[in-house]
Design a protein around this motif. Structure first.
Motif, mmCIF file in Angstrom:
data_model
loop_
_atom_site.group_PDB
_atom_site.id
_atom_site.type_symbol
_atom_site.label_atom_id
_atom_site.label_comp_id
_atom_site.label_asym_id
_atom_site.label_seq_id
_atom_site.Cartn_x
_atom_site.Cartn_y
_atom_site.Cartn_z
ATOM 1 N N LEU A 61 0.827 -1.209 0.000
ATOM 2 C CA LEU A 61 0.000 0.000 0.000
ATOM 3 C C LEU A 61 0.857 1.254 0.000
ATOM 4 C CD1 LEU A 61 -2.870 -0.898 2.511
ATOM 5 C CD2 LEU A 61 -2.999 -0.812 0.013
ATOM 6 N N ASN A 62 1.925 1.246 0.796
ATOM 7 C CA ASN A 62 2.809 2.414 0.824
ATOM 8 C C ASN A 62 3.332 2.739 -0.566
ATOM 9 O OD1 ASN A 62 2.542 2.510 3.596
ATOM 10 N ND2 ASN A 62 4.619 1.828 4.049
ATOM 11 N N ALA A 63 3.779 1.713 -1.277
ATOM 12 C CA ALA A 63 4.339 1.928 -2.600
ATOM 13 C C ALA A 63 3.295 2.478 -3.562
ATOM 14 C CB ALA A 63 4.924 0.623 -3.138
ATOM 15 N N LEU A 64 2.133 1.870 -3.600
ATOM 16 C CA LEU A 64 1.090 2.315 -4.527
ATOM 17 C C LEU A 64 0.674 3.755 -4.234
ATOM 18 C CD1 LEU A 64 -1.039 -0.936 -4.654
ATOM 19 C CD2 LEU A 64 0.211 0.087 -6.583
ATOM 20 N N ARG A 65 0.534 4.082 -2.956
ATOM 21 C CA ARG A 65 0.154 5.456 -2.586
ATOM 22 C C ARG A 65 1.239 6.439 -2.993
ATOM 23 N NH1 ARG A 65 1.812 7.705 1.876
ATOM 24 N NH2 ARG A 65 2.094 5.692 2.935
ATOM 25 N N GLU A 66 2.488 6.104 -2.702
ATOM 26 C CA GLU A 66 3.588 7.008 -3.030
ATOM 27 C C GLU A 66 3.779 7.144 -4.537
ATOM 28 O OE1 GLU A 66 6.839 5.315 -0.884
ATOM 29 O OE2 GLU A 66 6.011 5.865 1.082
ATOM 30 N N THR A 78 -10.895 -2.297 -0.977
ATOM 31 C CA THR A 78 -9.746 -2.793 -0.221
ATOM 32 C C THR A 78 -9.842 -2.416 1.253
ATOM 33 O OG1 THR A 78 -8.255 -2.830 -2.122
ATOM 34 C CG2 THR A 78 -7.242 -2.601 0.052
ATOM 35 N N ALA A 79 -10.254 -1.188 1.544
ATOM 36 C CA ALA A 79 -10.346 -0.768 2.950
ATOM 37 C C ALA A 79 -11.286 -1.684 3.716
ATOM 38 C CB ALA A 79 -10.818 0.682 3.039
ATOM 39 N N GLU A 80 -12.429 -2.015 3.117
ATOM 40 C CA GLU A 80 -13.409 -2.874 3.784
ATOM 41 C C GLU A 80 -12.884 -4.306 3.926
ATOM 42 O OE1 GLU A 80 -15.183 0.680 2.144
ATOM 43 O OE2 GLU A 80 -13.982 -0.903 1.189
ATOM 44 N N ASN A 98 -2.308 5.475 4.646
ATOM 45 C CA ASN A 98 -2.995 4.549 3.749
ATOM 46 C C ASN A 98 -4.498 4.558 3.962
ATOM 47 O OD1 ASN A 98 -0.612 3.730 2.497
ATOM 48 N ND2 ASN A 98 -0.254 2.076 3.957
ATOM 49 N N GLY A 99 -4.914 4.697 5.211
ATOM 50 C CA GLY A 99 -6.345 4.754 5.493
ATOM 51 C C GLY A 99 -6.987 6.009 4.926
ATOM 52 N N LEU A 100 -6.325 7.136 5.059
ATOM 53 C CA LEU A 100 -6.835 8.378 4.471
ATOM 54 C C LEU A 100 -6.978 8.236 2.966
ATOM 55 C CD1 LEU A 100 -4.659 10.891 6.513
ATOM 56 C CD2 LEU A 100 -7.147 10.698 6.663
ATOM 57 N N VAL A 136 -9.685 6.278 10.066
ATOM 58 C CA VAL A 136 -8.417 6.207 10.799
ATOM 59 C C VAL A 136 -8.122 7.494 11.574
ATOM 60 C CG1 VAL A 136 -7.314 4.493 9.309
ATOM 61 C CG2 VAL A 136 -7.192 6.914 8.684
ATOM 62 N N ASP A 137 -9.085 8.380 11.700
ATOM 63 C CA ASP A 137 -8.819 9.659 12.357
ATOM 64 C C ASP A 137 -8.328 9.489 13.795
ATOM 65 O OD1 ASP A 137 -9.391 11.222 10.158
ATOM 66 O OD2 ASP A 137 -11.495 11.482 10.682
ATOM 67 N N ALA A 138 -8.782 8.431 14.465
ATOM 68 C CA ALA A 138 -8.338 8.212 15.845
ATOM 69 C C ALA A 138 -6.827 7.994 15.914
ATOM 70 C CB ALA A 138 -9.072 7.024 16.452
ATOM 71 N N LEU A 139 -6.256 7.458 14.853
ATOM 72 C CA LEU A 139 -4.805 7.236 14.859
ATOM 73 C C LEU A 139 -4.037 8.544 14.913
ATOM 74 C CD1 LEU A 139 -4.056 4.312 12.364
ATOM 75 C CD2 LEU A 139 -3.598 4.393 14.817
ATOM 76 N N ALA A 140 -4.594 9.599 14.342
ATOM 77 C CA ALA A 140 -3.894 10.889 14.367
ATOM 78 C C ALA A 140 -3.706 11.374 15.799
ATOM 79 C CB ALA A 140 -4.659 11.925 13.547
ATOM 80 N N THR A 141 -4.693 11.151 16.641
ATOM 81 C CA THR A 141 -4.594 11.602 18.033
ATOM 82 C C THR A 141 -3.659 10.728 18.856
ATOM 83 O OG1 THR A 141 -6.517 10.306 18.750
ATOM 84 C CG2 THR A 141 -6.942 12.514 17.887
ATOM 85 N N TRP A 142 -3.308 9.556 18.334
ATOM 86 C CA TRP A 142 -2.373 8.668 19.021
ATOM 87 C C TRP A 142 -0.991 9.318 19.111
ATOM 88 C CZ3 TRP A 142 2.250 6.331 17.891
ATOM 89 C CH2 TRP A 142 2.617 5.195 18.625
#
Length: 325
Positions: A87-92, A103-105, A136-138, A144-150
């Motif tokens: 996923l990192n590669a495809l997004r980048e 895919t997310a689901e 990747n979630g965005l 994945v917004d909760a991850l930002a507050t982590w």
């Protein structure tokens, strides 16, 4: 010389070519956007998508391939074929998320982290993994917004992050801090974040800037030879090129001039340029890949050359081309 190098860069896979067209060649948006659209149907992007499993994963695992023998890592290196790396590669590479519709689901239903069997989009305890999951979630439209507050909750006292915090680490890591910053910037751009998360990003940037992206705060010495190891793919590894490219993106997002403290890092990048105007591939980290995407170690690298030229052009256009401190 620069024109010849740009022509060489344009003779590349769509995953790289559209970025060269946009950021170096000055092509009209209609041109580079058409090239970008082809990433999912041609070359690297299409090949990587073809390896996706029916359940949404790659290689049957979240971070490691299914059934991976971890005793192999010291000898063979980290494998780069599982879901997160793909996923990192495809997004980048700029792949259109619509090509991965569903895919997310699927990952929400089928993917679990190797650590503690956690649900994929909930993240993990590793700040690098959480940053990639956030980005990747965005991109794929997962919640994945909760991850930002982590990240503000797990920021070290010195302003950075360390993936080994769970093992008791209290000092930040260059690698972990840069990876965390990338996810926070992606979240800020997607959500127009201006509060606590932005504050955490600014503190993390300051951690690296105070160290001139390459030096020990205590002595001013280079922290290690790895800072000048200019290689692609970046994967999780820090280098002054990887970091400078992040600061370019952050500066553009913030509408701010480059920080002068980037100067020593810019000099390290500039000094690695070869007489023919290219940069060499220092060598990607060991480990299994689906396929190679750049030159072998010691040969001219299109990807490293692209990133280096893009960073230098940004620095010089912003009138900060000054001697390193």
């Amino acid at each position: 010389m620069t024109g010849e190098v740009i022509d060489w860069l344009l003779d590349s896979d769509p995953a790289l070519r559209w970025q060269v067209e946009r950021d170096l060649a000055g092509a009209p948006e209609a041109v580079w956007a058409a090239t970008r659209a082809s990433v999912v149907s041609e070359g690297f992007g299409a090949r990587l998508i073809s390896h996706q499993d029916p359940d949404g994963q790659w290689a049957g695992g979240a971070f490691f391939p299914a059934g991976f023998d971890f005793s192999r890592v010291p000898h063979e290196g980290q494998p780069w074929t599982a879901t997160t790396w793909s996923l990192n590669a495809l997004r980048e590479w700029g792949a259109d998320s619509h090509a991965l519709a569903g895919t997310a689901e699927k990952l929400a239903r089928n993917a679990r982290w190797e650590y503690d069997d956690r649900p994929y989009w909930n993240g993990e305890v590793d700040c690098c993994i959480n940053s990639w999951t956030l980005s990747n979630g965005l991109w794929l439209g997962a919640d994945v917004d909760a991850l930002a507050t982590w990240f503000p909750e797990h920021q070290q006292a010195d302003g950075g992050w360390n993936c080994e915090w769970v093992e008791g680490a209290t000092r930040s890591s260059f690698h972990s801090t840069l990876n965390a910053l990338k996810g926070l910037l992606d979240h800020e751009r997607a959500r127009n974040e201006t509060g606590r998360v932005r504050g955490a990003r600014r503190r993390g940037e300051e951690y690296l800037l105070r160290r001139r992206l390459s030096r020990r705060l205590s002595t001013g010495e280079i922290v290690g030879p790895w800072v000048a190891h200019l290689a692609y793919p970046f994967f999780w590894r820090y280098s002054v090129l990887n970091a400078a490219d992040y600061f370019r993106a952050a500066s553009i997002h913030d509408g701010a001039a480059p920080d002068p403290r980037l100067g020593p890092a810019i000099e390290l990048i500039r000094n690695a340029r070869q007489p023919d105007g290219t940069w060499l591939q220092a060598g990607r980290p060991a480990g299994e890949v689906w396929f190679e995407v750049d030159a072998p170690a010691g040969e001219p690298s299109r990807w490293v050359t692209f990133y280096a030229l893009r960073v230098l052009r940004w620095w010089e256009v912003e009138h900060r081309d000054e001697p390193a401190a």
